[in-house]
Design an enzyme around this catalytic site. Structure first.
Site, PDB file in Angstrom:
ATOM      1  N   ASN A 153       0.801  -1.230   0.000  1.00 28.80           N
ATOM      2  CA  ASN A 153       0.000   0.000   0.000  1.00 28.80           C
ATOM      3  C   ASN A 153       0.834   1.280   0.000  1.00 28.80           C
ATOM      4  OD1 ASN A 153       0.802  -0.577   2.603  1.00 28.80           O
ATOM      5  ND2 ASN A 153      -1.037   0.267   3.535  1.00 28.80           N
ATOM      6  N   GLU A 250       4.953  -4.589  11.851  1.00 31.11           N
ATOM      7  CA  GLU A 250       3.934  -3.556  11.601  1.00 31.11           C
ATOM      8  C   GLU A 250       2.786  -4.252  10.899  1.00 31.11           C
ATOM      9  OE1 GLU A 250       3.686  -0.553  12.498  1.00 31.11           O
ATOM     10  OE2 GLU A 250       5.682  -0.078  13.229  1.00 31.11           O
ATOM     11  N   CYS A 284      -3.304   0.581   6.904  1.00 27.01           N
ATOM     12  CA  CYS A 284      -3.352  -0.272   8.092  1.00 27.01           C
ATOM     13  C   CYS A 284      -3.990   0.408   9.291  1.00 27.01           C
ATOM     14  CB  CYS A 284      -1.931  -0.691   8.448  1.00 27.01           C
ATOM     15  SG  CYS A 284      -0.825   0.716   8.591  1.00 27.01           S
ATOM     16  N   GLU A 458       8.180   2.167  14.481  1.00 25.67           N
ATOM     17  CA  GLU A 458       8.918   2.834  13.413  1.00 25.67           C
ATOM     18  C   GLU A 458       8.886   4.330  13.707  1.00 25.67           C
ATOM     19  OE1 GLU A 458       7.196   0.935   9.714  1.00 25.67           O
ATOM     20  OE2 GLU A 458       9.182  -0.003   9.773  1.00 25.67           O
TER      21      GLU A 458
END
Ligand code: NAD
Length: 484
Positions: A153, A250, A284, A458
């Site tokens: 994505n 993630e 997400c 992150e």
């Protein structure tokens, strides 16, 4: 349309390369379905070559003063920005996301990560721990060769969010993009070499999960950072556990967006649109469970429908287009099945969910009203433009319902009551929360999930901790005592 066929499939030791006898993979333009690039999966020999190149480059790279490593990363950020138009077109052709999004959210976000970690790394120091005459000092050391595995994505953003802290900390990286969107990571690899990174420091190898699994099981892999779904996360985490590798995960989400009765409606509608329909819903952290207080339900639904009716679907390379096609027909079919299941479960489809006539893997933005907590619409990650609206009456009730999920990636709320905002956020089980906005992910802010949504963070200083390890050095200033 721009020709996006790369010179070859992989970028290993500073060179484009591939073995044409390996299985072919293709990249499609989601607006037309035409093949835009033909590539090959990495062979075992190519994976081996990537590890060899990475190990050699990492030694010289880690030996550089941090300020010099940082300079290379900041130069790479500048080149990304200079080439933003080209990179954005590549990303739009690979993913189908509207060019008006990719121009501001993809390579630009990647550049910010390179700029941020390039600037930060020289300021990272160890600690001195006084112990009387003796003392301990600590050094943050790189891990070695890190493996990055991406989802489809946000391809270049994901590559940069992993590469920037990894390289800043003195590691090398082998990155495997999603097989659905293989192109832009190759450009990042080219740019890093142009910016002065040693050849082999950042390598790209292509392929499906088979290649990802081979990378993790190689004994030279010190860490794996995955962006992907929970089922893939389980497999990758298990494989990493076998070799006791460091991990960052993630993963997916089913995040709540809570609109209290005093929410500013236009802003709340904007956030709900961004949290469900931006990137055609393929994000997400999306706030796909929209909990709306009963008192504002009708006003919210009215404005949501009016504003969504103005969405412009079409060729994502057209700067006026606001909703692009989904990344693939496979993904669209998955989402259509979720929509059908929602209807069967008795939720009220307010609008959307149609497949328009003409080219492209389009699906019109959809919203379901009357969703209940037990419906699959409210429990499963859909990863498409499907909003679920649930109503609530009471603050404690909505907190409990928002938290009643295995996921914990993100959460948002809208209220004008400052005390309530912080009181509620403190109780939400999510790694990233927003008050009176949604889905902003600046590099300065740690990003990542709780519960099944992930491990590690992150962005921000937090990411550096996940790409380095601490060495403690005890210094003895006196004599050494022994029993005999
Ligand atoms: P996916 O899990 O299907 O694939 C992700 C990557 O893992 C791909 O590169 C794939 O080739 C690789 N892979 C698959 N099996 C593997 C294995 N056994 N070993 C090693 N690698 C393997 O995910 P996707 O469909 O590409 O992306 C969508 C998912 O990603 C959604 O669940 C979404 O929520 C999640 N996502 C999370 C974030 C985040 O930051 N938390 C960001 C974007 C997407």
């Amino acid at each position: 349309m721009r020709d996006v066929q790369p010179k070859a499939s992989h970028f290993i030791s500073g060179q484009y390369t591939h073995d044409t006898s390996a299985p072919e993979m293709v990249s499609l333009y989601p607006f037309t379905g035409e093949v835009t690039a033909r590539l090959h999966e990495a062979t075992d020999a190519e994976i081996d070559a990537a590890f060899t190149a990475a190990a050699a480059a990492q030694k010289t790279w880690a030996a550089l003063p941090p300020v010099e490593r940082g300079r290379v990363l900041r130069r790479a950020a500048d080149i990304l920005r200079e080439r933003n138009q080209e990179l954005s077109e590549i990303e739009t052709i690979d993913t189908g996301k509207p060019i008006q999004e990719t121009l501001v959210a993809d390579a630009e976000s990647g550049a910010q990560a390179l700029e941020y970690f390039g600037g930060l790394i020289a300021a990272v120091t160890g600690e001195t721990v006084p112990l009387g005459e003796d003392f301990v000092y600590t050094i943050r050391e790189p891990l070695g060769t890190c493996v990055g595995i991406g989802a489809w994505n946000y391809p270049i953003q994901i590559a940069c969010w992993k590469a920037a802290p990894a390289l800043a900390a003195g590691n090398a990286m082998i990155f495997k993009p999603s097989e659905v969107t293989p192109l832009s990571a190759l450009k990042l690899a080219e740019i890093l070499v142009e910016a002065g990174a040693p050849e082999g420091l950042f390598n790209v190898v292509q392929g499906t999960g088979r290649v990802g699994a081979a990378l993790i099981s190689d004994p030279r892999c010190a860490k794996v950072s995955l962006t992907g779904s929970v089922p893939t996360g389980r497999k990758v985490y298990a494989a990493a556990a076998d070799g006791i590798r460091h991990v960052t995960m993630e993963l997916g989400g089913k995040s709540p967006l809570i609109l209290f009765e005093d929410a500013e409606i236009e802003n709340a509608v904007s956030a709900a649109i961004n949290a469900n329909f931006y990137s055609t819903g393929q994000i997400c952290s999306n706030g796909t469970r929209v909990f709306v207080h009963e008192d504002i339900h009708d006003a919210f639904v009215k404005r949501l429908a009016e504003r969504t009716a103005t969405a412009k679907l079409g060729d994502p390379l057209d700067p006026e287009v606001t909703v692009g096609p989904m990344v693939s027909d496979t993904q669209r079919q998955k989402v259509l099945a979720c929509i059908e299941a929602g209807k069967e479960a008795g939720a009220n489809l307010l609008f959307g969910g149609d497949v328009p006539e003409g080219p492209g893997y389009f699906l019109t933005p959809a919203a379901f009203d009357g969703v209940t907590d037990d419906m699959a619409l409210a429990t499963d990650e859909i990863f498409g433009p499907v909003m679920s609206i649930l109503t609530f009456r009471d603050e404690d009730e909505v907190i409990a319902r928002a938290n009643a999920t295995d996921f914990g990636l993100a959460a948002g709320l809208f209220t004008r009551d400052i005390k309530r905002a912080h009181r509620v956020v403190a109780q939400l089980e999510a790694g990233t929360c927003w008050i009176n906005t949604y889905n902003l992910t600046p590099v300065e802010s740690p990003f990542g999930g709780n519960k099944m949504s992930g491990v590690g963070r992150e962005n921000a200083r937090a990411a550096l901790d996940h790409y380095s390890q601490v060495k403690s050095v005890y210094v003895c200033m006196g004599d050494v005592e022994a029993a005999f």
